[in-house]
Design a protein around this motif. Structure first.
Motif, short mmCIF file in Angstrom:
data_model
loop_
_atom_site.label_atom_id
_atom_site.label_comp_id
_atom_site.label_asym_id
_atom_site.label_seq_id
_atom_site.Cartn_x
_atom_site.Cartn_y
_atom_site.Cartn_z
N UNK A 21 0.83 -1.20 0.00
CA UNK A 21 0.00 0.00 0.00
C UNK A 21 0.87 1.26 0.00
N UNK A 22 1.89 1.28 0.84
CA UNK A 22 2.77 2.44 0.91
C UNK A 22 3.50 2.62 -0.43
N UNK A 23 3.92 1.52 -1.04
CA UNK A 23 4.58 1.61 -2.35
C UNK A 23 3.65 2.24 -3.39
N UNK A 24 2.40 1.81 -3.43
CA UNK A 24 1.43 2.37 -4.38
C UNK A 24 1.18 3.84 -4.07
N UNK A 25 1.10 4.18 -2.78
CA UNK A 25 0.89 5.58 -2.41
C UNK A 25 2.06 6.45 -2.89
N UNK A 26 3.27 5.97 -2.69
CA UNK A 26 4.45 6.74 -3.11
C UNK A 26 4.46 6.91 -4.64
N UNK A 27 4.11 5.85 -5.35
CA UNK A 27 4.05 5.91 -6.81
C UNK A 27 3.02 6.94 -7.26
N UNK A 28 1.83 6.91 -6.65
CA UNK A 28 0.77 7.85 -7.03
C UNK A 28 1.15 9.29 -6.68
N UNK A 29 1.86 9.48 -5.57
CA UNK A 29 2.29 10.83 -5.20
C UNK A 29 3.33 11.35 -6.20
N UNK A 30 4.22 10.48 -6.66
CA UNK A 30 5.22 10.88 -7.66
C UNK A 30 4.53 11.30 -8.96
N UNK A 31 3.56 10.52 -9.38
CA UNK A 31 2.82 10.85 -10.61
C UNK A 31 2.08 12.17 -10.43
N UNK A 32 1.47 12.34 -9.27
CA UNK A 32 0.74 13.58 -9.00
C UNK A 32 1.69 14.79 -9.04
N UNK A 33 2.88 14.65 -8.47
CA UNK A 33 3.86 15.73 -8.49
C UNK A 33 4.32 16.02 -9.92
N UNK A 34 4.54 14.97 -10.71
CA UNK A 34 4.96 15.16 -12.09
C UNK A 34 3.88 15.88 -12.89
N UNK A 35 2.61 15.51 -12.64
CA UNK A 35 1.50 16.17 -13.34
C UNK A 35 1.42 17.64 -12.95
N UNK A 36 1.65 17.94 -11.67
CA UNK A 36 1.61 19.33 -11.21
C UNK A 36 2.74 20.15 -11.84
N UNK A 37 3.94 19.54 -11.93
CA UNK A 37 5.07 20.22 -12.55
C UNK A 37 4.79 20.48 -14.03
N UNK A 38 4.22 19.48 -14.70
CA UNK A 38 3.91 19.61 -16.12
C UNK A 38 2.84 20.69 -16.33
N UNK A 39 1.86 20.74 -15.46
CA UNK A 39 0.80 21.76 -15.56
C UNK A 39 1.37 23.15 -15.30
N UNK A 40 2.30 23.24 -14.33
CA UNK A 40 2.91 24.53 -14.02
C UNK A 40 3.78 25.00 -15.18
N UNK A 41 4.50 24.05 -15.80
CA UNK A 41 5.36 24.39 -16.95
C UNK A 41 4.51 24.81 -18.14
N UNK A 42 3.37 24.13 -18.34
CA UNK A 42 2.47 24.47 -19.44
C UNK A 42 1.82 25.83 -19.21
N UNK A 43 1.57 26.19 -17.97
CA UNK A 43 0.95 27.47 -17.63
C UNK A 43 1.92 28.61 -17.86
N UNK A 44 3.22 28.39 -17.72
CA UNK A 44 4.22 29.43 -17.93
C UNK A 44 4.48 29.64 -19.41
N UNK A 45 4.23 28.64 -20.21
CA UNK A 45 4.55 28.75 -21.63
C UNK A 45 3.50 29.46 -22.43
#
Length: 157
Positions: free
Chosen positions: A133-157
């Motif tokens: 469960x903790x492994x899946x949570x960490x994986x989902x948090x990493x994906x969520x962070x990557x999506x947020x970074x991608x959204x922030x980068x897209x918003x700046x462009x």
């Protein structure tokens, strides 16, 4: 016995995973507590076996301390070394020979040992589930962070 439903962790969102984690941790805490209580019971039964073995002819008519409470004793004499009074549970006491008392307590020790093994197995399974469960949570948090970074980068462009 309640049927356990299999849940695919990948299908749950992060908030649901947090709730499942909390439930698993509570179950582990309860099982660990139960394990400790059973271990104490097993030790008490083993102590009773040793006490029964200590009651022999060499102790006949010796002065002993008889407990009235956990901290209050009165002197007494060991008149009959062939029989003991055994607490069989729920306030019932039975007179048994020392040999029968030892057999009774050995049966209790074996019963508790079986239950300890079952709890150990369940704890190991739950700990494995928690790690997954903790492994899946960490994986989902990493994906969520990557999506947020991608959204922030897209918003700046």
């Amino acid at each position: 016995m309640a049927q356990q439903q299999k849940i695919e962790l990948q299908d749950l969102d992060l908030q649901q995973l947090v709730e499942v984690k909390k439930q698993l941790e509570e179950e582990l805490s309860h099982l660990t507590s139960s394990f400790g209580q059973l271990k104490q019971a097993q030790n008490r039964f083993a102590d009773c076996i040793e006490s029964c073995k200590a009651v022999d002819d060499s102790n006949k008519d010796k002065t002993i301390l008889v407990p009235l409470t956990s901290s209050l004793y009165v002197p007494g004499k060991l008149a009959d070394v062939k029989k003991v009074i055994v607490d069989i549970g729920t306030g019932y006491y039975v007179e048994k020979t020392t040999e029968d008392a030892i057999k009774f307590y050995n049966t209790k020790v074996d019963f508790v040992k079986e239950n300890l093994e079952k709890i150990q197995s369940t704890v190991a399974q739950k700990q494995g589930n928690l790690r997954s469960l903790v492994d899946v949570m960490q994986y989902k948090m990493q994906i969520q962070q990557q999506e947020q970074k991608a959204a922030a980068a897209a918003g700046k462009a």
